[in-house]
Design a protein around this motif. Sequence first.
Motif, mmCIF file in Angstrom:
data_model
loop_
_atom_site.group_PDB
_atom_site.id
_atom_site.type_symbol
_atom_site.label_atom_id
_atom_site.label_comp_id
_atom_site.label_asym_id
_atom_site.label_seq_id
_atom_site.Cartn_x
_atom_site.Cartn_y
_atom_site.Cartn_z
ATOM 1 N N ALA A 114 110.472 -21.403 134.557
ATOM 2 C CA ALA A 114 111.598 -20.472 134.449
ATOM 3 C C ALA A 114 112.548 -20.626 135.625
ATOM 4 N N ALA A 115 111.982 -20.815 136.821
ATOM 5 C CA ALA A 115 112.832 -21.019 138.000
ATOM 6 C C ALA A 115 113.624 -22.323 137.880
ATOM 7 N N ARG A 116 112.964 -23.376 137.348
ATOM 8 C CA ARG A 116 113.670 -24.648 137.164
ATOM 9 C C ARG A 116 114.803 -24.492 136.142
ATOM 10 N N LEU A 117 114.566 -23.736 135.080
ATOM 11 C CA LEU A 117 115.601 -23.528 134.063
ATOM 12 C C LEU A 117 116.809 -22.815 134.653
ATOM 13 N N GLU A 118 116.530 -21.849 135.516
ATOM 14 C CA GLU A 118 117.660 -21.155 136.163
ATOM 15 C C GLU A 118 118.481 -22.138 136.987
ATOM 16 N N GLY A 119 117.806 -23.063 137.672
ATOM 17 C CA GLY A 119 118.530 -24.060 138.450
ATOM 18 C C GLY A 119 119.314 -25.019 137.580
ATOM 19 N N LEU A 120 118.800 -25.340 136.361
ATOM 20 C CA LEU A 120 119.483 -26.280 135.476
ATOM 21 C C LEU A 120 120.767 -25.710 134.882
ATOM 22 N N THR A 121 120.933 -24.389 134.944
ATOM 23 C CA THR A 121 122.185 -23.825 134.402
ATOM 24 C C THR A 121 123.397 -24.384 135.141
ATOM 25 N N ARG A 122 123.246 -24.725 136.412
ATOM 26 C CA ARG A 122 124.362 -25.302 137.183
ATOM 27 C C ARG A 122 124.704 -26.697 136.670
ATOM 28 N N HIS A 123 123.650 -27.465 136.341
ATOM 29 C CA HIS A 123 123.900 -28.828 135.878
ATOM 30 C C HIS A 123 124.599 -28.833 134.521
ATOM 31 N N TYR A 124 124.113 -27.974 133.615
ATOM 32 C CA TYR A 124 124.669 -27.985 132.257
ATOM 33 C C TYR A 124 125.873 -27.048 132.103
ATOM 34 N N ARG A 125 126.175 -26.294 133.176
ATOM 35 C CA ARG A 125 127.341 -25.408 133.197
ATOM 36 C C ARG A 125 127.272 -24.372 132.063
ATOM 37 N N VAL A 126 126.069 -23.832 131.892
ATOM 38 C CA VAL A 126 125.862 -22.719 130.964
ATOM 39 C C VAL A 126 125.285 -21.562 131.764
ATOM 40 N N GLU A 127 125.322 -20.377 131.190
ATOM 41 C CA GLU A 127 124.882 -19.199 131.938
ATOM 42 C C GLU A 127 123.408 -18.861 131.729
ATOM 43 N N ILE A 128 122.854 -19.236 130.568
ATOM 44 C CA ILE A 128 121.460 -18.889 130.272
ATOM 45 C C ILE A 128 120.765 -20.112 129.685
#
Length: 740
Positions: free
Chosen positions: A610-624
Amino acid sequence: MKLHALRYAASLAIVFALLGHVLNRYDVRFIDTLDALIYDTKVQLTMPRTVDSRIAILDIDEKSLAELGRWPWDRARMTTLADTLFTREGIALLAFDIVFAEPDASSGLAALNRLANGDLRDDPQFQRTLPGLAAQLDYDRRFADALEGRPVVLGYYFANQAQTSGAIPPPVLPARAFDPHPMTLFDWSSYGGNLPSLQKAARRGGFFNPVIDFDGSVRRVPLVTEYRGAVYEALSLAVVRVLLGSAPLSLAFDAPADASSTLSALTLRTPRGTLAIPVDANGAALVPYRGRQGSFPYYSVADVLAGRIAAGALRGKIVLLGTTAPGLVDQRTTPVGEVFPGVEVHANLIAGMLDGSIRSEPASAGVLQALVLAVAGLAMIFAWPWRVPARATLLTILLTGAVIAGDLALWRHGAWSQPVAALLLAIGALFVLNMSYAFFVESRTRRHITRLFGQYVPPELVEEMSRHPESYSMAGRRAELTVLFSDVLGFTAIAETLEPEALAELMNEYLGTMTAVMRDERGTLDKYIGDAIMGFWGAPVEDRDHARRAVSAALRMRAVLVDLNRAFAARGWPTLWAGIGVNTGPMTVGDMGSSVRKAYTVMGDAVNLAARLEGLTRHYRVEILVGEATRARTEEVVYREIDRVRVLGRATPVAVFEPLMTRAAWDSADPAEHDDLKQWHATLAHYRARQWAAASAKLAALVERHPGCGLFMVYRERIALLQATPLPDDWDGVHTFDTK
């Protein structure tokens, strides 16, 4: 275990105490009484209540005593009765539930013999007349002659007295009949039999001793018993054997010959096969009562002798001669009546043997009951949801009902009888003990729960937990939960543009608003990490909808952040953009930390993802972003698949998704949005198939409609890079991230 050690110990003590009774280590009279009450109730509920006309009871009743005189009657009348029954009425068999122990002196023959040897010894005419009179006046001889050659069974009794009287028939089995099995039959030291001439004339004889239970009731009758090492048969068994042509009797045991095997049945070999009669280890059979007194037709002796019964009423019947007259003391207490004629007990046994309706009491019944008691008891002690009183009560009611229903079903349709009082007492006692324990510790535990969890979960959940405090603990446990991470993008840069007081005010409003959304969705606040928020769903209060509530919280947090940014802009504060990661999976939840400080938190691989997914929001430029486990458990939400990724620390790739809106909102959304989602998933399909041209074409159309979508820009750049890079044959479309 430590928390409930006292309850466990007390519960186990109850189970072990009842097991000792069931395994005959000691006897608890209250349990015996309850078992007897249950047995009697089952008999009364299931007895057929029909009249069996195969067996007739010839009654020495008050009417007979009034017409024929006091008992005992002279043997001349008994001779007349026997001749009447066999010749005129045509009965099949006659059995006597009475004993003819003393010679009949009512004829005066003894006085005549004294005169013949005394005053009239020299009277020739008297001496010539006496032999003819003697033949007429020897009532015992005449009675014996009436019994000779006819299917007659005489009754007698065994006792433990100093003297024996009369004669009994030969044993049915020799002293070595039980070798090498242990002899457990009832044993006697004396008997009261019939006159030898009568017993010799009769076809057979049988004892009529019942088994008087502790409460004075007759539920069993021994069919075989021991006297001086030999085996003798009961009156009812002797009747059945005569009816079956003097069928040979043998013994059946519950196991091969060894020191532990016990008698389980009597077997009669007949031309039609073998008839097995279940008995217990003491050779006694449960009486299969058909109903209350009158389950067999009764005929008064006076009416039979006077010819006042219907012609053919007794033809072909088994006739038992007994008494219902209170003064003759042959009344028994039974499960079907407090005053029940002893002769009808024998009639029920005879009918049961002929019908094969006698229930068995296997030697293993105690072991089976002990096993059921142990399993049910341990289940109630360790597996019952005592922390949820309503469920515990329902399960206890269901278990009690299952025991009662199972016992009645076995009784009604089975062939054996099983005592269940100890099992029912165990269920009741364990229920009372554990519910009482829960009641007395509830108030203390409720305060403890409120103190422990009040800082983590919403007040309404604390209130819910306090109603059932026994169901909650901060001890670590494994559970499937859903965790959410939220973090503000570029927070360091934002902090540098604000004064400390303004920054603190902004973060308080932001964190307060987001936390309120989480709590409104019944989430548990784990911690704040600077501007980041961590929460989870499904603990401490169990929630099967934990995944749905977490995704709903994420969507609401995204929506309220829009309104919050408007308010921030009005105050001259910068706009905040937050990334949210949500994932579902097994994790450890509980109070963790050191002796200095502890926190109620979650740990595990699903939390890290879950923590990694939160970090990936920056890469994919999505909010959730949510994991595939969360997506699989939230069918009421419409998702856009983002990618398949391999994150740092995990070798297995996972699919990640962006929640768009609820399915109800999606059904009423603009059709263009439906088409966009369809085109996007088609783009992903072309991308994973290395169909770069097709993927780029569809992506270009999407970018044209949504030029500001960061996700589309990410994929356009990635496809361009992949087109220029040779790919291995095993490329699977999974994107690998080497950093957090």
